[in-house]
Design a protein around this motif. Structure first.
Motif, PDB file in Angstrom:
ATOM      1  N   ARG A  75      57.470  50.333  61.986  1.00 46.26           N
ATOM      2  CA  ARG A  75      58.862  50.583  61.436  1.00 46.26           C
ATOM      3  C   ARG A  75      59.036  51.857  60.377  1.00 46.26           C
ATOM      4  O   ARG A  75      59.882  52.389  60.412  1.00 46.26           O
ATOM      5  CB  ARG A  75      59.057  49.349  60.564  1.00 46.26           C
ATOM      6  CG  ARG A  75      60.443  49.453  59.616  1.00 46.26           C
ATOM      7  CD  ARG A  75      61.808  49.289  60.293  1.00 46.26           C
ATOM      8  NE  ARG A  75      62.871  49.220  59.633  1.00 46.26           N
ATOM      9  CZ  ARG A  75      63.183  50.493  58.722  1.00 46.26           C
ATOM     10  NH1 ARG A  75      62.822  51.747  59.212  1.00 46.26           N
ATOM     11  NH2 ARG A  75      64.287  50.186  57.991  1.00 46.26           N
ATOM     12  N   ALA A  76      57.897  52.290  60.086  1.00 46.08           N
ATOM     13  CA  ALA A  76      57.744  53.353  59.116  1.00 46.08           C
ATOM     14  C   ALA A  76      57.803  54.555  59.927  1.00 46.08           C
ATOM     15  O   ALA A  76      57.577  55.796  59.326  1.00 46.08           O
ATOM     16  CB  ALA A  76      56.723  52.982  58.322  1.00 46.08           C
ATOM     17  N   ILE A 293      51.143  43.456  52.393  1.00 49.67           N
ATOM     18  CA  ILE A 293      51.510  44.624  51.609  1.00 49.67           C
ATOM     19  C   ILE A 293      52.424  44.319  50.452  1.00 49.67           C
ATOM     20  O   ILE A 293      53.514  43.708  50.790  1.00 49.67           O
ATOM     21  CB  ILE A 293      52.118  45.523  52.765  1.00 49.67           C
ATOM     22  CG1 ILE A 293      51.138  46.013  53.808  1.00 49.67           C
ATOM     23  CG2 ILE A 293      52.553  46.816  52.107  1.00 49.67           C
ATOM     24  CD1 ILE A 293      51.793  46.815  55.123  1.00 49.67           C
ATOM     25  N   PRO A 294      52.238  44.767  49.227  1.00 52.92           N
ATOM     26  CA  PRO A 294      53.081  44.507  48.332  1.00 52.92           C
ATOM     27  C   PRO A 294      54.609  45.113  48.620  1.00 52.92           C
ATOM     28  O   PRO A 294      54.686  46.198  49.321  1.00 52.92           O
ATOM     29  CB  PRO A 294      52.608  45.497  46.969  1.00 52.92           C
ATOM     30  CG  PRO A 294      51.055  45.671  47.369  1.00 52.92           C
ATOM     31  CD  PRO A 294      50.889  45.606  48.837  1.00 52.92           C
ATOM     32  N   LYS A 295      55.503  44.495  47.918  1.00 53.20           N
ATOM     33  CA  LYS A 295      56.855  44.621  48.281  1.00 53.20           C
ATOM     34  C   LYS A 295      57.376  45.874  48.000  1.00 53.20           C
ATOM     35  O   LYS A 295      57.956  46.785  48.687  1.00 53.20           O
ATOM     36  CB  LYS A 295      57.825  43.648  47.673  1.00 53.20           C
ATOM     37  CG  LYS A 295      57.723  42.376  48.300  1.00 53.20           C
ATOM     38  CD  LYS A 295      58.353  41.477  47.608  1.00 53.20           C
ATOM     39  CE  LYS A 295      58.654  39.828  47.852  1.00 53.20           C
ATOM     40  NZ  LYS A 295      59.363  39.086  47.100  1.00 53.20           N
ATOM     41  N   GLU A 298      55.867  48.212  50.842  1.00 51.18           N
ATOM     42  CA  GLU A 298      56.780  48.194  52.249  1.00 51.18           C
ATOM     43  C   GLU A 298      57.996  48.754  52.165  1.00 51.18           C
ATOM     44  O   GLU A 298      58.651  49.366  53.003  1.00 51.18           O
ATOM     45  CB  GLU A 298      56.650  46.536  52.236  1.00 51.18           C
ATOM     46  CG  GLU A 298      57.247  46.227  53.819  1.00 51.18           C
ATOM     47  CD  GLU A 298      57.228  44.629  53.878  1.00 51.18           C
ATOM     48  OE1 GLU A 298      56.797  44.020  55.045  1.00 51.18           O
ATOM     49  OE2 GLU A 298      57.472  43.770  52.946  1.00 51.18           O
ATOM     50  N   ALA A 299      58.590  48.529  51.121  1.00 54.33           N
ATOM     51  CA  ALA A 299      59.912  49.079  51.041  1.00 54.33           C
ATOM     52  C   ALA A 299      59.902  50.922  51.028  1.00 54.33           C
ATOM     53  O   ALA A 299      60.795  51.297  51.909  1.00 54.33           O
ATOM     54  CB  ALA A 299      60.600  48.921  49.548  1.00 54.33           C
ATOM     55  N   LEU A 303      61.788  53.035  54.070  1.00 55.27           N
ATOM     56  CA  LEU A 303      62.638  54.292  53.806  1.00 55.27           C
ATOM     57  C   LEU A 303      62.235  55.444  54.683  1.00 55.27           C
ATOM     58  O   LEU A 303      62.908  56.182  54.878  1.00 55.27           O
ATOM     59  CB  LEU A 303      63.056  54.463  52.292  1.00 55.27           C
ATOM     60  CG  LEU A 303      63.678  53.477  51.601  1.00 55.27           C
ATOM     61  CD1 LEU A 303      63.550  53.638  50.038  1.00 55.27           C
ATOM     62  CD2 LEU A 303      65.178  53.353  52.209  1.00 55.27           C
ATOM     63  N   MET A 304      60.833  55.361  54.549  1.00 60.32           N
ATOM     64  CA  MET A 304      60.239  56.470  55.216  1.00 60.32           C
ATOM     65  C   MET A 304      60.729  56.616  56.838  1.00 60.32           C
ATOM     66  O   MET A 304      60.978  57.403  57.347  1.00 60.32           O
ATOM     67  CB  MET A 304      58.626  56.654  55.280  1.00 60.32           C
ATOM     68  CG  MET A 304      58.229  57.068  53.860  1.00 60.32           C
ATOM     69  SD  MET A 304      58.284  58.648  53.206  1.00 60.32           S
ATOM     70  CE  MET A 304      57.337  59.640  54.305  1.00 60.32           C
TER      71      MET A 304
END
Length: 417
Positions: A75-76, A293-295, A298-299, A303-304
């Protein structure tokens, strides 16, 4: 030197594929994650070895979902993941198959976590790379009988090369701890080439020796926590790639009280700076004790991924160019004769009642472009840009429009045809 001696070597297919991936995820996760103070906590707090080893009895990996992590990477916009199969504390996330009992299989997790990781990466189309320490705080012979320790290290890496199918690479770290010793790298790397001929071999040269070439079998130099410089490969016997690895905050393993996160613009600019130098960007996450993975991290990755959905063509296809910009601006050569202009510090344009910090737009100058130009447009919107070009001098002047209200991409990319 003759022309042939000055030629840039052709990269091996495995290296060419690696460069095309551009962006990867680094995962630092192990026993130390339970303490939440970084991956070096055993050393920084001088925890006795026996006390530290008791962390194995509480290592459950109860939130570790390798498939979910691989999906997050995809996704990233990441093409590969490098996982700490064994870090400096000597604890292995893989089944050591009798070499020792200091592994995930002999913890409450009761699983071979590297096997889960490799399977999940393949299912999501991600290249699995395995980090493996070369130094080891848990082994007495590391200090007392280095030859015996190297035999143990060799057998450990051999397990990774024989029980998990084709892997994308081995990423070593720790030779800097004993820089004057013979690590028997010919033997170690020769085994990898025999068992995993398509695997990349990387050996981190550390903070003080970024970008240094090492053993002839190395496929990529490393830039730990520092932006890379363009490599002069003329006359090299072998094409060597480059990779920058960077943390999101100040720790590789999770720092539960580390709030010093880098900004999203910093991460975007780091990715672009890596590609300017022809390097990959390996961005770290430090999972929780359980393995998720810490939120916040992950956020940032999501965005990347959003940014790469708009600009990925230039990032993945772009290669260093002789065309130069001014300030932080630069260009990358793309496929089919295209050129990508990376433009920084643009501002939002809009009504003065809601738009602050206007400016940054206007004419941007590039030099060294001698081939004809038919059009220039923003990669994200397709909007055409005005330009003036003199092929004889190579000077290109582009009128870079500011971001429309509601948009700010940090770095905006124009496609030149």
């Amino acid at each position: 030197m003759s022309g042939n001696q000055d030629a840039v070597p052709v990269p091996e297919p495995r290296v060419a594929r690696f460069e095309q991936l551009a962006f990867g995820m680094f995962i630092h996760w192990g026993l130390y994650s339970q303490l939440g103070q970084g991956e070096w906590i055993q050393r920084t707090r001088r925890i006795p070895k026996e006390e530290y080893a008791r962390l194995q009895t509480t290592f459950r990996a109860d939130t570790f979902d390798a498939r979910a992590i691989a999906r997050t990477a995809r996704r990233a916009g990441m093409g590969y993941i490098t996982l700490t199969a064994r870090h400096h504390d000597g604890f292995s996330l893989y089944d050591t198959r009798g070499l020792n009992r200091f592994d995930a299989v002999h913890s409450p997790a009761g699983r071979d976590l590297v096997a889960e990781f490799v399977e999940a990466c393949r299912a999501e189309g991600i290249l699995p790379v395995l980090y493996h320490t070369t130094l080891d705080w848990s082994r007495e012979e590391y200090a007392s009988d280095f030859g015996a320790y190297l035999d143990y290290l060799y057998k450990s890496v051999e397990l990774l090369c024989t029980h998990y199918g084709p892997i994308g690479g081995l990423w070593f770290d720790g030779n800097w701890d004993r820089p004057n010793d013979d690590w028997r790298l010919d033997e170690l790397y020769g085994m990898i080439r025999r068992l995993q001929p398509e695997a990349l071999i990387v050996n981190n040269t550390g903070l003080g020796h970024r970008g240094e070439l090492g053993h002839p079998e190395i496929d990529s130099v490393t830039y730990e926590q520092g932006r890379p410089k363009p490599m002069n490969r003329a006359g090299m016997k072998k094409y060597v790639a480059a990779e920058m690895c960077e943390t999101m905050n100040d720790h590789w393993g999770i720092g539960s009280r580390d709030f010093m996160y880098k900004s999203l613009p910093h991460l975007i600019e780091s990715l672009c700076a890596c590609r300017k130098a022809g390097a990959n960007y390996l961005l770290n996450v430090g999972p929780t004790a359980g393995g998720s993975i810490p939120k916040m991290q992950e956020a940032m990755l999501e965005l990347m991924g959003d940014w790469l959905e708009l600009n990925g063509r230039a990032i993945y296809d772009g290669r260093p160019s002789a065309v130069e910009g001014e300030g932080g601006d630069f260009a990358l050569e793309g496929k089919d004769g295209k050129l990508y202009l990376f433009i920084h510090r643009l501002k939002i344009r809009g009504d003065s009642n809601v738009t602050v910090n206007g400016g940054g737009a206007g004419e941007k100058r590039f030099t060294g472009l001698h081939r004809p130009v038919s059009s220039i447009r923003w990669l994200d919107s397709g909007d055409l840009l005005e330009f003036q070009h003199e092929p004889s001098s190579g000077e290109l002047r582009v009128v870079a429009t500011g971001f429309p209200y509601g948009v700010n991409l940090v770095v905006r990319i124009a496609e030149v045809e």
